[in-house]
Design an enzyme around this catalytic site. Structure first.
Site, PDB file in Angstrom:
ATOM      1  N   ASP A 280       0.719  -1.139  -0.060  1.00  0.00           N
ATOM      2  CA  ASP A 280      -0.105   0.008  -0.020  1.00  0.00           C
ATOM      3  C   ASP A 280       0.745   1.259   0.069  1.00  0.00           C
ATOM      4  O   ASP A 280       2.010   1.156   0.453  1.00  0.00           O
ATOM      5  CB  ASP A 280      -0.962   0.044   1.200  1.00  0.00           C
ATOM      6  CG  ASP A 280      -0.159  -0.177   2.551  1.00  0.00           C
ATOM      7  OD1 ASP A 280       0.792  -1.067   2.500  1.00  0.00           O
ATOM      8  OD2 ASP A 280      -0.603   0.656   3.444  1.00  0.00           O
ATOM      9  N   GLU A 281       0.112   2.489  -0.353  1.00  0.00           N
ATOM     10  CA  GLU A 281       0.646   3.688  -0.360  1.00  0.00           C
ATOM     11  C   GLU A 281       2.177   3.945  -0.589  1.00  0.00           C
ATOM     12  O   GLU A 281       2.916   4.395   0.164  1.00  0.00           O
ATOM     13  CB  GLU A 281       0.547   4.166   1.225  1.00  0.00           C
ATOM     14  CG  GLU A 281      -0.959   4.300   1.688  1.00  0.00           C
ATOM     15  CD  GLU A 281      -1.130   4.641   3.129  1.00  0.00           C
ATOM     16  OE1 GLU A 281      -2.186   5.175   3.145  1.00  0.00           O
ATOM     17  OE2 GLU A 281      -0.320   4.573   3.958  1.00  0.00           O
TER      18      GLU A 281
END
Lengths: 676, 676
Positions: free
Chosen positions: A315-316
């Site tokens: 993620d991210e």
């Protein structure tokens, strides 16, 4: 005999046992339950027995259940199950004899029959029997002369196979006892997956013997040894809980790079990031040495964790270091990857092959979703429900975490409304919808310490557990809250600290203040969630979490009950609700003068002085409205408007909390406003 | 600078720090303390360091202190002491480098200096340093902008060398965590001896490898393994606490005789005695095989326990089986023993020789006192202070337990008044008085379970700890109580459950009742002590301890505070006390109607209905008196007499509790009576 399908009539649960004065509060609600006359007495003669020689963890579970039953009722019980079932009060029948790891989708079904002389629990699997033991515990209530389990016939099994809780141990480390007591609580509400978020920019929390600089330089000494992990794996297994480890990559990886900067996309040096958010450090997907390192890490970690699934985060990634690195940019071009997103998809494919090589199935957050990934990869949707539906449509098994983020500190009722199969999922075909495995409550710990984390997870997570176990038609929020209050108490009896450390935390704010006055103030406010807190104050990993906002519980039971009372009173004025409302409002009105000297004397409580003053104003304002209602008068539109404007101002966050006590007073003022 | 000897001015402790808004509550009070301006900040930069390489348990103690400080303040602290003292905020200087068992009479002195930049702890022994670390923890309070330790100079050491706590683990078994948290609490208040009452008619709680039928047949599986014992010995040693094992003989020995009936004075068979009191089973002092058995037991047990002292009980032999046994009677005659008392003295002499042979010094309850016993035997006086003075006069070291029996559930102030050197001891010569080693608080557990025991021991035992550590002149009961309330909170932070399980126990009485109304009722009553309970109800080891009497705390803080407020108000009427008194009385008045439906619905709470109704009457009666006082009127002698008679009736025990709330109302009625 009356037959109740709770799917359709959940409210009946709390109103129809004939012989028990206090009604059991089952949570999650079972699929099917029939209530009969009579009840089984729980007295010192109560014995548990096995119809056949039990598998070892079931035997341990039965002993644990007996110990809990004894602690819960005060009744001393023989701690060892009997082998002669004729002597047993509760007979357990389970054909499984060999211990094995739990697997996704295995049966968790059980059947429980209680009569006034006997109880019988039958399950095809050990894990089903474990679920049934928890139901039996929840059935026991004080009856007429002793604790009793009312006579019932229950047939139960979960709606979703994956009912998880994620705990982030990176932002703040959570020692072994914290994990233990949360596993205990998960067991109570039949959750079955513990998702352990082990690594992030703020910490590397697993001992690595192969790459020791990971935990040595990435944890300030706060990490789990491999022995700790084995202990907790066994602890979870005993409770029918699978453990999914998450090693977040390629982003959220600053702590990989402190000791091994050569894996990064920028030259470094790197250090533990003490603040919270999305940062630049990221693995370099263009280097073969990075995959060799991951291969080595998986070689060490995959045998440690018995479960078939392995979470790689994903993620991210903000792409800053990738954009700034010309060699990475030329790799993107030479491999005809579209952009940084394409580079991450390339990385995920490479890592997936390694995870598979080590015999595991990969999981990732919804950013990993990409057409080139194998379809067995499990996608965990945290950003929205659309990504979940898309992943299911694309052929992936999928989990919902959006809507179950505990760190937002939303009311339990809000989480309860989030059904994975509602919203975008309604457009899926049956085959696509069947790919929705369940969901996970997520406890990110930027604003939680070992002292406060239980109060951020519990009791609200029990509502999520019910949403994932029980029928979609179990949707009566009032019934949910009534049962939640009871489950909350039983979690306290298990050692969860969401209730028990509240008074001590409040008293610490002002050691010489009257505790009940502190409690009145604490009960009147609710802490802001992560969105509200990150803007307020420059937090880092070392900021003490010892203020009113940390002591206050996520959802005030006292304010909720007052709202319920006001709603009843406005619908149908009655003396009993009026007296209770008046008493609470008078307590509020008088509270500030009791706390005033402490508010100025304690640096920890000083910031709460305006809140305390407003709580007293709320008391006065509420009493004015109540008096008007009682006299069948109205406040009149002008005065009402002035009051409502004042309430809006009072509801603005201060000291990182909101004054939840505004809500019932607004109901009263609106009720007394007149002119509509 | 102002120099305070707390011995003479204890009240000053809570009124004179200049820079701390909240004052530290030290308990026990130190021998000498000087307060200066300024305060040391406790922030994330706080570090502990050693001037020289620390002995291992001191190093562990420092780490434990840091963890507690962090838990107590919410401030994250580096968990590892530094070796460079220039970096240290708190520097520890202790010359001892080798770990050794603690011994009776060793120095526990320490000196603690805190300035606004630094703290320094000096002690000649590790155990002295341990005591000083606890004082440092107690010094820390919320100050102006952060937690602080005020600048002080402390010179401290105990008045008595033996400051013990006995826990009976036979009447009800107390699992390892119960012992651990009580050792933690003892450490906090500088107690140094844990007296472990291991064997009795109701249980044999130690694993014996040599005589396994002792624990196998005498415990229902509830006993400490030798590994458990080694663990707890190490745990206690880390906290500077010696452990004294007690194997009670020749009486209180039914559980010896179940597996080994040939040791008894009657033919048997024997079984675990489930009820409580003094029973007939007793070893046969005329058989050589009995001494061989004891010799074998000592051979196994004395190496397990490192302390120099070994307790053989020796109390409460009723002589029934000796009288009934003609062979024993002829032994008494042939050995020219006067009677059964003489036979027990003969037994004690034989056992003493065996204890000495195994390298230990014998201890016994005051019944063992006899001219023929060696003078080094320690006598523990439980029946009265006269026996203590007599033993000291006879040349024995002696301990006082009379006056410190926790199971009587007397107020802390009562125990606080009991000074071993007052009363009969005042007639002793200095040399005789010097034989008084100290005392022991005794927690007999006929009416205590693992769930309730903490609330029976704490916080009251802290008052006994102060009596035994601090100067005889530390005798201001009001100051003691103010500090006790604060220590009580800090014990909660350590995990002692005397406060934290109260709400859960109350809620269990009536799961759906409003908790604050249950708390109001629970706070208004006090449980009867052992004298009151044994007559009321046919108790045995299996009787659930889950009623209002078990939930209620030994001494109601709320009633005590109301009494204090009423006393102030009667002495000098003022609005603030009046408002607080009125609020509490109104809460009482209205409480019964809030609880009424729950009182009839729960079998556990039903018995409390008359108490709850009387509490409401008390509220009304108190308000009547308060209104009269406020209006400067009197109730008049007739009405006052009627009220006082009613109060006397209400104070009679019901449901094994007394209505403590009567006390402040009686003060008000007497104050308003007029005519005197």
């Amino acid at each position: 005999m009356n037959c109740i399908r709770f799917a359709f009539l959940p409210a009946l649960l709390i109103g129809s046992f004939l012989n028990a004065e206090v009604k059991p509060a089952l949570m999650p609600l079972p699929r099917k339950m029939t209530v009969a006359d009579g009840a089984l007495r729980i007295d010192p003669k109560f014995r548990v027995g096995f119809a056949t020689r039990p598998e070892a963890r079931l035997d341990r579970a039965a002993r644990r259940m007996i110990a809990r039953l004894s602690a819960q009722t005060g009744v001393p019980l023989a701690s060892v199950p009997v082998t002669d079932t004729r002597l047993a009060t509760l007979v357990i029948e389970c054909p499984e004899t060999v211990d094995r790891p739990d697997t996704l989708g295995e049966s968790e079904a059980y059947q429980l029959d209680v009569t006034s002389s006997r109880a019988r629990l039958r399950a095809p699997t050990v894990v089903g029997a474990l679920r049934g033991l928890q139901t039996f515990l929840q059935l026991v209530v004080p009856g007429d002369g002793s604790f009793v389990a009312p006579a019932v016939h229950i047939e139960d099994e979960p709606r979703f196979a994956w009912r998880g809780l994620l705990i982030d141990v990176t932002s703040h480390f959570m020692p072994v006892p914290v994990i233990e007591r949360n596993l205990d609580a998960m067991e109570a509400v039949k959750m079955n997956v513990f998702h352990w978020h082990f690594t992030d920019d703020q910490g590397w929390r697993v001992e690595s013997k192969r790459y020791p600089k990971l935990h040595q330089l990435g944890s300030n000494g706060a990490y789990y040894t491999q022995d700790d992990i084995r202990h907790l794996l066994a602890y979870a297994h005993d409770r029918g809980i699978r453990i999914i480890p998450e090693f977040d990559m390629p982003g959220h990886s600053a702590t990989w790079l402190i000791g091994y900067p050569e894996l990064g996309s920028a030259p470094g040096p790197y250090s533990i990031i003490r603040t919270f958010g999305v940062y630049d450090p990221v693995l370099d997907p263009t280097k073969e040495s990075v995959y060799q390192f991951i291969d080595g890490l998986l070689d060490e970690m995959t045998p440690l964790f018995p479960d078939a699934y392995f979470h790689i985060g994903g993620d991210e990634v903000n792409g800053v270091h990738w954009k700034a690195n010309s060699s990475i940019q030329s790799f993107i071009r030479s491999h005809q990857l579209k952009d940084e997103g394409g580079l991450q998809a390339y990385f995920n494919q490479r890592v997936e092959a390694l995870v598979k090589k080590h015999g595991k199935t990969m999981m990732g957050w919804d950013e990993v979703l990409h057409p080139n990934l194998p379809k067995d990869i499990v996608v965990e949707s945290w950003r929205d429900r659309e990504s979940m539906a898309k992943a299911a449509r694309d052929g992936h098994p999928v989990l919902l975490s959006w809507g179950y983020y505990l760190d937002h500190l939303k009311p339990a009722g809000k989480h309860y409304e989030v059904d994975p199969l509602e919203g975008p999922a309604k457009d899926l075909t049956a085959a696509e919808a069947a790919r929705i495995l369940g969901g996970e409550a997520c406890m990110w710990t930027e604003y939680a310490s070992p002292e406060t984390i239980d109060s951020r997870i519990w009791p609200r997570t029990a509502a999520i557990a019910e949403r994932l176990w029980s029928s979609a038609n179990a949707s009566d929020v009032a019934s949910m809250y009534q049962r939640l209050d009871r489950i909350s108490d039983s979690l306290t009896w298990r050692g969860v600290t969401h209730q028990s450390n509240y008074a001590a935390m409040l008293q610490r704010l002002a050691p010489t203040a009257p505790l009940d006055a502190l409690r009145t103030l604490g009960d009147a406010v609710q802490p802001l969630g992560i969105d509200g807190r990150e803007g307020h104050h420059a937090y880092n990993q070392e900021t003490p979490l010892n203020r009113l906002v940390d002591a206050a519980r996520a959802e005030s039971v006292r304010v909720r009950r007052l709202e319920e009372g006001v709603a009843r009173y406005l619908a149908s004025p009655n003396l009993s609700d009026e007296a209770a409302i008046r008493r609470e409002l008078e307590t509020w009105r008088d509270n500030h003068s009791r706390l005033e000297s402490s508010l100025t004397a304690s640096y920890l409580l000083k910031e709460a002085a305006p809140l305390s003053a407003d709580l007293s104003r709320l008391g006065t304002m509420g009493l004015e409205a109540l008096d008007a209602l009682r006299a069948r008068k109205t406040l009149g539109p002008d005065r009402a408007k002035g009051r409502l404007d004042a309430l809006t101002l009072m509801e603005k966050p201060r000291a990182e909390v909101t004054l939840a006590a505004v809500r019932p007073v607004r109901m009263l003022v609106q009720g007394a406003a007149g002119g509509h």
